[in-house]
Design a protein around this motif. Sequence first.
Motif, PDB file in Angstrom:
ATOM      1  N   ILE A 205       0.861  -1.179   0.000  1.00 44.96           N
ATOM      2  CA  ILE A 205       0.000   0.000   0.000  1.00 44.96           C
ATOM      3  C   ILE A 205       0.900   1.231   0.000  1.00 44.96           C
ATOM      4  O   ILE A 205       2.116   1.116   0.161  1.00 44.96           O
ATOM      5  CB  ILE A 205      -0.924   0.070   1.254  1.00 44.96           C
ATOM      6  N   ASP A 206       0.288   2.384  -0.219  1.00 44.81           N
ATOM      7  CA  ASP A 206       1.035   3.626  -0.061  1.00 44.81           C
ATOM      8  C   ASP A 206       0.120   4.643   0.617  1.00 44.81           C
ATOM      9  O   ASP A 206      -1.104   4.585   0.451  1.00 44.81           O
ATOM     10  CB  ASP A 206       1.533   4.143  -1.412  1.00 44.81           C
ATOM     11  N   THR A 207       0.718   5.529   1.393  1.00 45.93           N
ATOM     12  CA  THR A 207      -0.070   6.536   2.100  1.00 45.93           C
ATOM     13  C   THR A 207       0.544   7.907   1.810  1.00 45.93           C
ATOM     14  O   THR A 207       1.680   7.991   1.341  1.00 45.93           O
ATOM     15  CB  THR A 207      -0.049   6.285   3.630  1.00 45.93           C
ATOM     16  N   PRO A 208      -0.184   9.000   2.067  1.00 44.80           N
ATOM     17  CA  PRO A 208       0.362  10.320   1.756  1.00 44.80           C
ATOM     18  C   PRO A 208       1.553  10.683   2.648  1.00 44.80           C
ATOM     19  O   PRO A 208       1.687  10.157   3.749  1.00 44.80           O
ATOM     20  CB  PRO A 208      -0.812  11.259   2.043  1.00 44.80           C
ATOM     21  N   VAL A 209       2.363  11.603   2.167  1.00 43.20           N
ATOM     22  CA  VAL A 209       3.562  11.970   2.909  1.00 43.20           C
ATOM     23  C   VAL A 209       3.203  12.779   4.169  1.00 43.20           C
ATOM     24  O   VAL A 209       3.940  12.778   5.140  1.00 43.20           O
ATOM     25  CB  VAL A 209       4.555  12.759   2.013  1.00 43.20           C
ATOM     26  N   PHE A 210       2.032  13.467   4.119  1.00 49.48           N
ATOM     27  CA  PHE A 210       1.615  14.135   5.353  1.00 49.48           C
ATOM     28  C   PHE A 210       0.263  13.601   5.809  1.00 49.48           C
ATOM     29  O   PHE A 210      -0.536  13.106   5.020  1.00 49.48           O
ATOM     30  CB  PHE A 210       1.587  15.664   5.217  1.00 49.48           C
ATOM     31  N   GLU A 211       0.063  13.665   7.121  1.00 49.45           N
ATOM     32  CA  GLU A 211      -1.194  13.231   7.735  1.00 49.45           C
ATOM     33  C   GLU A 211      -1.791  14.442   8.447  1.00 49.45           C
ATOM     34  O   GLU A 211      -1.101  15.441   8.655  1.00 49.45           O
ATOM     35  CB  GLU A 211      -0.933  12.133   8.783  1.00 49.45           C
ATOM     36  N   LEU A 212      -3.051  14.323   8.832  1.00 44.03           N
ATOM     37  CA  LEU A 212      -3.621  15.362   9.687  1.00 44.03           C
ATOM     38  C   LEU A 212      -2.813  15.350  10.972  1.00 44.03           C
ATOM     39  O   LEU A 212      -2.468  14.286  11.490  1.00 44.03           O
ATOM     40  CB  LEU A 212      -5.087  15.056   9.992  1.00 44.03           C
ATOM     41  N   LYS A 213      -2.501  16.525  11.471  1.00 33.50           N
ATOM     42  CA  LYS A 213      -1.682  16.629  12.674  1.00 33.50           C
ATOM     43  C   LYS A 213      -2.285  15.785  13.798  1.00 33.50           C
ATOM     44  O   LYS A 213      -1.566  15.106  14.538  1.00 33.50           O
ATOM     45  CB  LYS A 213      -1.583  18.088  13.096  1.00 33.50           C
ATOM     46  N   GLU A 214      -3.616  15.802  13.890  1.00 32.16           N
ATOM     47  CA  GLU A 214      -4.308  15.047  14.953  1.00 32.16           C
ATOM     48  C   GLU A 214      -3.985  13.562  14.905  1.00 32.16           C
ATOM     49  O   GLU A 214      -3.964  12.889  15.925  1.00 32.16           O
ATOM     50  CB  GLU A 214      -5.828  15.141  14.806  1.00 32.16           C
TER      51      GLU A 214
ATOM     52  N   LYS B 168       3.096  24.551   7.717  1.00 36.04           N
ATOM     53  CA  LYS B 168       2.647  25.879   8.145  1.00 36.04           C
ATOM     54  C   LYS B 168       1.129  25.926   8.073  1.00 36.04           C
ATOM     55  O   LYS B 168       0.521  25.302   7.205  1.00 36.04           O
ATOM     56  CB  LYS B 168       3.256  26.895   7.178  1.00 36.04           C
ATOM     57  N   ASP B 169       0.540  26.662   9.001  1.00 35.74           N
ATOM     58  CA  ASP B 169      -0.898  26.854   8.931  1.00 35.74           C
ATOM     59  C   ASP B 169      -1.181  27.841   7.815  1.00 35.74           C
ATOM     60  O   ASP B 169      -0.964  29.034   7.961  1.00 35.74           O
ATOM     61  CB  ASP B 169      -1.404  27.392  10.278  1.00 35.74           C
ATOM     62  N   GLN B 170      -1.659  27.332   6.671  1.00 33.89           N
ATOM     63  CA  GLN B 170      -1.931  28.209   5.541  1.00 33.89           C
ATOM     64  C   GLN B 170      -3.435  28.355   5.327  1.00 33.89           C
ATOM     65  O   GLN B 170      -3.906  28.537   4.216  1.00 33.89           O
ATOM     66  CB  GLN B 170      -1.214  27.677   4.272  1.00 33.89           C
ATOM     67  N   GLY B 171      -4.180  28.213   6.428  1.00 35.29           N
ATOM     68  CA  GLY B 171      -5.623  28.457   6.361  1.00 35.29           C
ATOM     69  C   GLY B 171      -6.460  27.210   6.227  1.00 35.29           C
ATOM     70  O   GLY B 171      -7.674  27.271   6.277  1.00 35.29           O
ATOM     71  N   GLY B 172      -5.820  26.037   6.031  1.00 34.13           N
ATOM     72  CA  GLY B 172      -6.614  24.818   5.887  1.00 34.13           C
ATOM     73  C   GLY B 172      -6.437  23.915   7.094  1.00 34.13           C
ATOM     74  O   GLY B 172      -6.322  24.373   8.227  1.00 34.13           O
ATOM     75  N   GLU B 173      -6.370  22.600   6.851  1.00 38.85           N
ATOM     76  CA  GLU B 173      -6.192  21.647   7.946  1.00 38.85           C
ATOM     77  C   GLU B 173      -4.756  21.742   8.456  1.00 38.85           C
ATOM     78  O   GLU B 173      -3.854  22.101   7.712  1.00 38.85           O
ATOM     79  CB  GLU B 173      -6.402  20.217   7.426  1.00 38.85           C
ATOM     80  N   LEU B 174      -4.555  21.368   9.726  1.00 37.18           N
ATOM     81  CA  LEU B 174      -3.190  21.328  10.252  1.00 37.18           C
ATOM     82  C   LEU B 174      -2.588  19.985   9.882  1.00 37.18           C
ATOM     83  O   LEU B 174      -3.190  18.930  10.117  1.00 37.18           O
ATOM     84  CB  LEU B 174      -3.199  21.505  11.770  1.00 37.18           C
ATOM     85  N   LEU B 175      -1.400  20.029   9.270  1.00 34.36           N
ATOM     86  CA  LEU B 175      -0.783  18.816   8.748  1.00 34.36           C
ATOM     87  C   LEU B 175       0.610  18.599   9.324  1.00 34.36           C
ATOM     88  O   LEU B 175       1.286  19.544   9.729  1.00 34.36           O
ATOM     89  CB  LEU B 175      -0.668  18.925   7.219  1.00 34.36           C
TER      90      LEU B 175
END
Lengths: 489, 389
Positions: free
Chosen positions: A72-81, A98-105
């Motif tokens: 399998i493969d997963t994304p390089v970033f996850e939700l910070k939570e 960086k917080d660029q206005g969307g989800e925290l990653l």
Amino acid sequence: ISINIYFWYKLQRQVAKLLQLKAQLGGDEGKHVFVLKTAKGTRDYNPKQMAIREKVFNIIISCFKRHGAETIDTPVFELKETLTGKYGEDSKLIYDLKDQGGELLSLRYDLTVPFARYLAMNKITNIKRYHIAKVYRRDNPAMTRGRYREFYQCDFDIAGQYDAMIPDAECLKIVYEILNELDLGDFHIKVNDRRILDGMFAVCGVPDEKFRTICSTVDKLDKMAWEDVKKEMVNEKGLSEDVADRIGEYVSMQGGQDLAERLLQDPKLSQNKQACAGLTDMKLLFSYLELFQVTDKVVFDLSLARGLDYYTGVIYEAILSQTIPAPAEQNGADEAGVSVGSVAGGGRYDGLVGMFDPKGRKVPCVGVSIGIERIFSIMEQKAETSSEKVRTTETQVLVASAQKNLLEERLKLTSELWNAGVKAEVLYKKNPKLLSQLQHCEETGIPLVAILGEQELKDGVVKLRNVASREEVDVPRADLVDEIKKRTL
Amino acid sequence: MTLSQIDEEVAKLLQLKAQLGGDEGKHVFVLKTAKGTRDYNPKQMAIREKVFNIIISCFKRHGAETIDTPVFELKETLTGKYGEDSKLIYDLKDQGGELLSLRYDLTVPFARYLAMNKITNIKRYHIAKVYRRDNPAMTRGRYREFYQCDFDIAGQYDAMIPDAECLKIVYEILNELDLGDFHIKVNDRRILDGMFAVCGVPDEKFRTICSTVDKLDKMAWEDVKKEMVNEKGLSEDVADRIGEYVSMQGGQDLAERLLQDPKLSQNKQACAGLTDMKLLFSYLELFQVTDKTSSEKVRTTETQVLVASAQKNLLEERLKLTSELWNAGVKAEVLYKKNPKLLSQLQHCEETGIPLVAILGEQELKDGVVKLRNVASREEVRLISDQNH
């Protein structure tokens, strides 16, 4: 006048700042200032390193496939939570976006938490999967010189409820096969079991709340002598000398199935339920390892403690006997320190995925992480000291000509070779000298050169030359593909 | 504080506690991937591997090397390289060290790599993921993490030969991927610029008229002309002149014709472009390609045989045989069950596409044979154990 000078200096400084900013923004006529470095702790892989990397991956992946694993493969970033609260103290090493206005990653720190998320998200209860990908840790360079912040991890895990010890045995068989095929010299695999360790600490008199911390001290036995480990237990961790000595007697034991038998007879250990369960499973494991013909390299070693908290059953670590000195590399096998020479590690972790499932559904897992970065550096060093050149291309033949005005013929022949699946190159020069064409072969390791000439074209043949031996033979055009394939098997 | 205020505060705190994984270390797990990203499941990975294998063997067949670069670069490296698109770059948080950003493409890292290593000649491919914070309102369904697969030839060479090889590679790849019919359009920046010049487009409008002409693959000429005249300020005459040229398509013959065009032939840039276009087509003629087709069921594993047994208490024998098969390089599986039912073993084969099952039984073991069954056809044959491969 002094006021003027003051202003003049201020002006100079302002101008200097602006010029610097302009340069950064790519000032004059769009001329770009190019910063010629990679980020700290990261590096490019050049073609030679990629060739070595490909070789290592091929060996490892064919072993996984031979055992019926999917990937399998997963994304390089996850939700910070998703990553929060999973790594204890190491959490400060996570790269945040960086917080660029969307989800925290955050960038993934390992492949295990993404695996647990994947299982829970897709309600998967059974899977045999491998995952090879890069992970990210903001290691403090002062403490861990030479460690990379971006590095590969290579994980293999079997998730699911099965009859005891069979998947655990298969994991060990896989480590054995991989280390054999990689040809890194002699190795051995230490096995132990969390339940045996916990039972052992209990009968030695270690207070419950000190189990984890004593575990990590015992773990240092691969790097430190017993006297120093004992000192740490007594002076830093507050154990009495008696208790430490009792531990010392057990952790010096090594053996095979016979050791498990003996310990089941041990008057103290046999009274401890956990230890008995672990020892019974250890016997079972060894019986399967015998059927898998790997017992020659597996040792039941009571001093193996491994750093991670989430192991619940068998634990293991593979160690190379010949350790080639290398910078403090990270071994993908473990967050905590691992011994030099360690190239793989893992164990059973039955409670982890259940923590991540909203209903707390238990998905037992056993797996192993191959220390692939360590293996890369060993292979890179081997390549440097070896007389054999590492090729960065797989080209089998260069299509060349000694005479002028034969570009058309060269391009035609090259195209025919490509169409027949032959790996071929041709120089991007209308009238190259034969010498430069031969030099290109020598520099890049191309074994054959197909030389076109006026006479040969009239006769319908091609001169096929072995670059190393310089032996030449005239091959009829129609037979050229077969001849090349025969010689480059 | 009022009662309701207290309630509010308590509610907030409970929410925070839940987020931090309150009771007994119970973790609240967020079961989603980040917006614009996705996992690849085993079926998708099997397809991906197939596609990569075809593409990479083509690159290798042409003598290309490969490199890899880090997923993030120094922010400065990426600054000023992407124009308006710069706002789509993912930045990393300033955590006290260097300022970093996730790579936006593979070309800028390539240029950095060449400069850093003072490389003047290289033929390289690079397949890796890149990152763009696309605004979902404008580009629904686009991923923010996605693969790019680049092939580049860097270096000073005789004209058009490497250019022709790039086209040959695209041709080979699309044929082997068996995606159906395709065609490759070619043009040249110098021909475009020359064409705009002779049509009367002012120098400073070249780039912007270029991007309008580019929309011809999506919009009809009338709409493209409207944009040129109404939005970009060209006169109708100029737009019409452009219209005559951009409707032309052809092969080497078109390049010849245009070299005779009274207006274009006066433009140095256009002539250079057209001459090279002729040369390119002559090389493309020398390069031909053959079709290949393949169709396979998508499996996620490559297992060749499942070692099974119909009777009980044969786990040891199954494990022994499986190990022998692994040692011989055969891709084999065995169920993690001491006494599995034959039916479940066969079902596993059917579900995962394993073509063969090696069935052990008491009688067969006595006779020194193994029953090898073809899962699809159900045909069985008894094989002498040591010749099982």
